[in-house]
Each structure stands twice: as C-alpha cells, then as structure tokens.
Design a protein around this motif. Sequence first.
Motif, PDB file in Angstrom:
ATOM      1  N   ALA A 219       0.601  -1.262   0.031  1.00 14.27           N
ATOM      2  CA  ALA A 219      -0.011   0.069  -0.122  1.00 14.27           C
ATOM      3  C   ALA A 219       0.930   1.241  -0.058  1.00 14.27           C
ATOM      4  O   ALA A 219       0.525   2.304  -0.362  1.00 14.27           O
ATOM      5  CB  ALA A 219      -0.980   0.052   1.310  1.00 14.27           C
ATOM      6  N   LYS A 226       4.480   0.276  -5.358  1.00 12.65           N
ATOM      7  CA  LYS A 226       2.995   0.461  -5.214  1.00 12.65           C
ATOM      8  C   LYS A 226       1.875  -0.376  -5.635  1.00 12.65           C
ATOM      9  O   LYS A 226       1.985  -0.198  -7.190  1.00 12.65           O
ATOM     10  CB  LYS A 226       2.699   1.817  -4.880  1.00 12.65           C
ATOM     11  CG  LYS A 226       1.262   2.172  -4.154  1.00 12.65           C
ATOM     12  CD  LYS A 226       0.995   3.598  -3.969  1.00 12.65           C
ATOM     13  CE  LYS A 226      -0.407   3.886  -3.212  1.00 12.65           C
ATOM     14  NZ  LYS A 226      -0.484   5.211  -2.849  1.00 12.65           N
ATOM     15  N   ASN A 228      -2.018  -1.505  -5.416  1.00 13.89           N
ATOM     16  CA  ASN A 228      -3.403  -1.589  -4.500  1.00 13.89           C
ATOM     17  C   ASN A 228      -3.891  -3.023  -4.562  1.00 13.89           C
ATOM     18  O   ASN A 228      -4.599  -3.328  -3.598  1.00 13.89           O
ATOM     19  CB  ASN A 228      -4.257  -0.186  -4.804  1.00 13.89           C
ATOM     20  CG  ASN A 228      -3.693   0.979  -4.466  1.00 13.89           C
ATOM     21  OD1 ASN A 228      -3.052   1.153  -3.529  1.00 13.89           O
ATOM     22  ND2 ASN A 228      -4.090   2.206  -5.117  1.00 13.89           N
ATOM     23  N   TYR A 232      -4.971  -4.781  -1.274  1.00 16.97           N
ATOM     24  CA  TYR A 232      -6.067  -5.304  -0.767  1.00 16.97           C
ATOM     25  C   TYR A 232      -6.229  -6.807  -0.667  1.00 16.97           C
ATOM     26  O   TYR A 232      -6.955  -7.260   0.044  1.00 16.97           O
ATOM     27  CB  TYR A 232      -7.201  -5.052  -2.140  1.00 16.97           C
ATOM     28  CG  TYR A 232      -8.478  -5.197  -1.995  1.00 16.97           C
ATOM     29  CD1 TYR A 232      -9.655  -4.273  -1.527  1.00 16.97           C
ATOM     30  CD2 TYR A 232      -9.174  -6.556  -2.046  1.00 16.97           C
ATOM     31  CE1 TYR A 232     -10.673  -4.228  -1.242  1.00 16.97           C
ATOM     32  CE2 TYR A 232     -10.363  -6.659  -1.940  1.00 16.97           C
ATOM     33  CZ  TYR A 232     -11.347  -5.594  -1.472  1.00 16.97           C
ATOM     34  OH  TYR A 232     -12.774  -5.838  -1.415  1.00 16.97           O
ATOM     35  N   THR A 268      -9.582   1.524   3.174  1.00 18.00           N
ATOM     36  CA  THR A 268      -8.902   2.774   2.711  1.00 18.00           C
ATOM     37  C   THR A 268      -8.189   2.635   1.231  1.00 18.00           C
ATOM     38  O   THR A 268      -8.254   3.439   0.481  1.00 18.00           O
ATOM     39  CB  THR A 268      -7.874   3.033   3.740  1.00 18.00           C
ATOM     40  OG1 THR A 268      -8.350   3.319   4.954  1.00 18.00           O
ATOM     41  CG2 THR A 268      -6.852   4.310   3.205  1.00 18.00           C
ATOM     42  N   VAL A 269      -7.706   1.506   1.113  1.00 16.45           N
ATOM     43  CA  VAL A 269      -7.032   1.193  -0.040  1.00 16.45           C
ATOM     44  C   VAL A 269      -8.297   0.747  -1.243  1.00 16.45           C
ATOM     45  O   VAL A 269      -8.036   1.496  -2.433  1.00 16.45           O
ATOM     46  CB  VAL A 269      -6.277  -0.363  -0.145  1.00 16.45           C
ATOM     47  CG1 VAL A 269      -6.150  -0.650  -1.514  1.00 16.45           C
ATOM     48  CG2 VAL A 269      -4.987  -0.052   0.675  1.00 16.45           C
ATOM     49  N   ALA A 271     -10.856   2.622  -1.370  1.00 12.96           N
ATOM     50  CA  ALA A 271     -11.435   3.790  -1.974  1.00 12.96           C
ATOM     51  C   ALA A 271     -10.598   4.390  -3.106  1.00 12.96           C
ATOM     52  O   ALA A 271     -10.818   5.494  -3.679  1.00 12.96           O
ATOM     53  CB  ALA A 271     -11.372   4.798  -0.643  1.00 12.96           C
ATOM     54  N   LEU A 272      -9.207   3.993  -3.323  1.00  9.28           N
ATOM     55  CA  LEU A 272      -8.224   4.427  -4.363  1.00  9.28           C
ATOM     56  C   LEU A 272      -8.553   3.468  -5.453  1.00  9.28           C
ATOM     57  O   LEU A 272      -7.883   3.807  -6.612  1.00  9.28           O
ATOM     58  CB  LEU A 272      -7.094   4.370  -3.738  1.00  9.28           C
ATOM     59  CG  LEU A 272      -6.826   5.232  -2.456  1.00  9.28           C
ATOM     60  CD1 LEU A 272      -5.250   4.934  -2.075  1.00  9.28           C
ATOM     61  CD2 LEU A 272      -7.122   6.599  -2.825  1.00  9.28           C
ATOM     62  N   MET A 273      -9.334   2.521  -5.581  1.00  7.00           N
ATOM     63  CA  MET A 273      -9.096   1.483  -6.601  1.00  7.00           C
ATOM     64  C   MET A 273     -10.603   1.488  -7.321  1.00  7.00           C
ATOM     65  O   MET A 273     -11.428   1.919  -6.832  1.00  7.00           O
ATOM     66  CB  MET A 273      -9.212   0.007  -5.842  1.00  7.00           C
ATOM     67  CG  MET A 273      -7.901  -0.045  -5.079  1.00  7.00           C
ATOM     68  SD  MET A 273      -8.030  -1.724  -4.354  1.00  7.00           S
ATOM     69  CE  MET A 273      -7.854  -2.854  -5.548  1.00  7.00           C
ATOM     70  N   THR A 274     -10.443   1.068  -8.617  1.00  7.37           N
ATOM     71  CA  THR A 274     -11.755   0.677  -9.456  1.00  7.37           C
ATOM     72  C   THR A 274     -12.329  -0.461  -9.046  1.00  7.37           C
ATOM     73  O   THR A 274     -11.816  -1.387  -8.332  1.00  7.37           O
ATOM     74  CB  THR A 274     -11.213   0.647 -10.896  1.00  7.37           C
ATOM     75  OG1 THR A 274     -10.473  -0.421 -11.192  1.00  7.37           O
ATOM     76  CG2 THR A 274     -10.476   1.896 -11.340  1.00  7.37           C
TER      77      THR A 274
END
Length: 301
Positions: A219, A226, A228, A232, A268-269, A271-274
């Motif tokens: 993460a 990095k 995600n 995840y 949290t992760v 929220a940054l992913m498709t």
Amino acid sequence: MPRRHPVVQVVIIALTVLAGSPVIAGPLEDASAAARGGDYPAASRMFRALADQDNTYAQYNLGVMYAKGLGVTQDSAEAMKWLHLAAAKGLAIAQNDVGTMYRLGWGVARDDAEAVNWFRRAADQDFMVAQNNLGDMYAMGYGVQRDYSEALKWYRLAAEQDSPYAQNIIGIAYEHGFSVQQSDADALAWYRRAANKVYDSSHLTLMHGPQYNLAAMYAAGRGVSKNNVQAYMWFTLAAKLGDVKAPDLPGVAAFGSSKQTALEQRDTVAALMTSAEIAEGEKLAREWSPHPVVFIRPQAK
C-alpha cells in the motif's frame, strides 16, 4: 529487536501423539489411536499404564491430558509432574511445555528463569517453538537480561525452520531498524516468507501478522512498487486469518503498529481502486493457497 514488550508466544499445550519405542510400540500406538479417535478416558488409562513403566512418550501424553482435562480431571500440578518426567529425559516438546508451565505458573510457582532454562534445553535440540519462546524471553528480559541480539539469534534459527512467527518478527526488525540495519527490501522479503503460510494472528496483541505487514508495504510502496490490488488481497487475507483488532497501545507506541485493523486498511485502499481492481484483489485472495510448513519434532535422546 524492537524496543518493546512483545507478547510471549504462549504455547497451547496440545495432545501430540509421538512415536513410541520399538519395545512397546503396539500398546503406545493403541493409546495414541484411542486419543486420535476421541476416546480420552481409554487413552488416559493406557497412557498411565505405560507411563508407570517409565515410557517417555506416554508420560508426555499423559501430562498433556491432565493439562487439557482430556479423559481425566484437569490438574495442572499432575500435568507438570508427568511433563517434567518426560522433559528430564530429553524430550524436546516436553521441555518446551515445562518451560511454558513455569512461564505461566501452571501447576508450579511462576519462575521465568526456570522457564528460560527449559526453553533453552528444547531450543538447543532445534525445537522451533522453543526457539521462538526463548527469543521472546530475551526480547522482553524475562528470566534473563534483555538482549535483542540474542533474541534475534533464536528467531533466525526458528525462521530457518519456516516459523512464520519468527519470520514476521524479523521483518518487523528490518522495517524499523531494530538491532539490524533498516531495510525495506529485507523487511518485505521476510514478510512475504511468513505471509505465504497459514498464520493465525488472533493471539497477537502488540503486533500485526505478516499478511497485514506485507499488505502495508504494498500500500505504501515500501521495498516494492506500490500495488493496491496486492495490498487489497493481503489485507483481506490478514482479516481472514484473525488480524481483526487494533494492537494494544504499548504496541502502537513502542514499535509503530498501526491502530487500524486489516478491514479498515482494506477499505482505505479500496477507496483508491476501481471496481475491476477490487474484483481482482478479491479473486487473488480467494485463489491464494498457503505454502506448507513442516514441523520437526526432535525425539528423546
């Protein structure tokens, strides 16, 4: 090692059927078969008959049955009596359990120095769990003067036997530079070795398990690019394997354990992913399979 007070790896004394001597392999195997089949009253009677004949393995198993209350009334003092007899004759698993009894004050007055003595006897026979326990005692200064270098020595020996507990702690040491040169690459390597095994993190209160720690490296992009999706996946596996609580405050303050749980970190992760990336992370978690761990149980000399 970290400037902290890690939790002693309390060994849950479990009924372990050991190979018997050739002379009474038949009766010992009958007792072992009864235990494996759940007929603990019969097993305890057979183990006692053999233990009274001074059979080391029967003495150990009878001690375990008293410790667990299997087929007999639970009695820590009686458990200690039989475990000590087997340990005194050099059975490493019994020596480790006697050390645990002294560490916890079960059936005997609590004595950390005596616990160290018995853990060392088993650890010197390359008994992996005892090596971890001895490492813990040195890391905390229980029964010995605190010595992080000595602790790391025993953790490394256990790690060489594929102990995920030891491998995770070595990863923590490298991540934070505790008694070793700080190295994200080395931390990542040790976390990965540990994370690729089944590792129950539910008993840990001061540190996260290796799946969590590996996810955090992905993460943050520490020691690796990095990613995600990988983060995840590993946070999902961490939660599945019991890493579902925030560590105690001493762990947070002493060696940088995150206050967030694996599920919180995963969210949290996420929220940054498709949605496609999340689906891929979930797929990887479902398809993950652990590497096997082979435990070596030294026999009595």
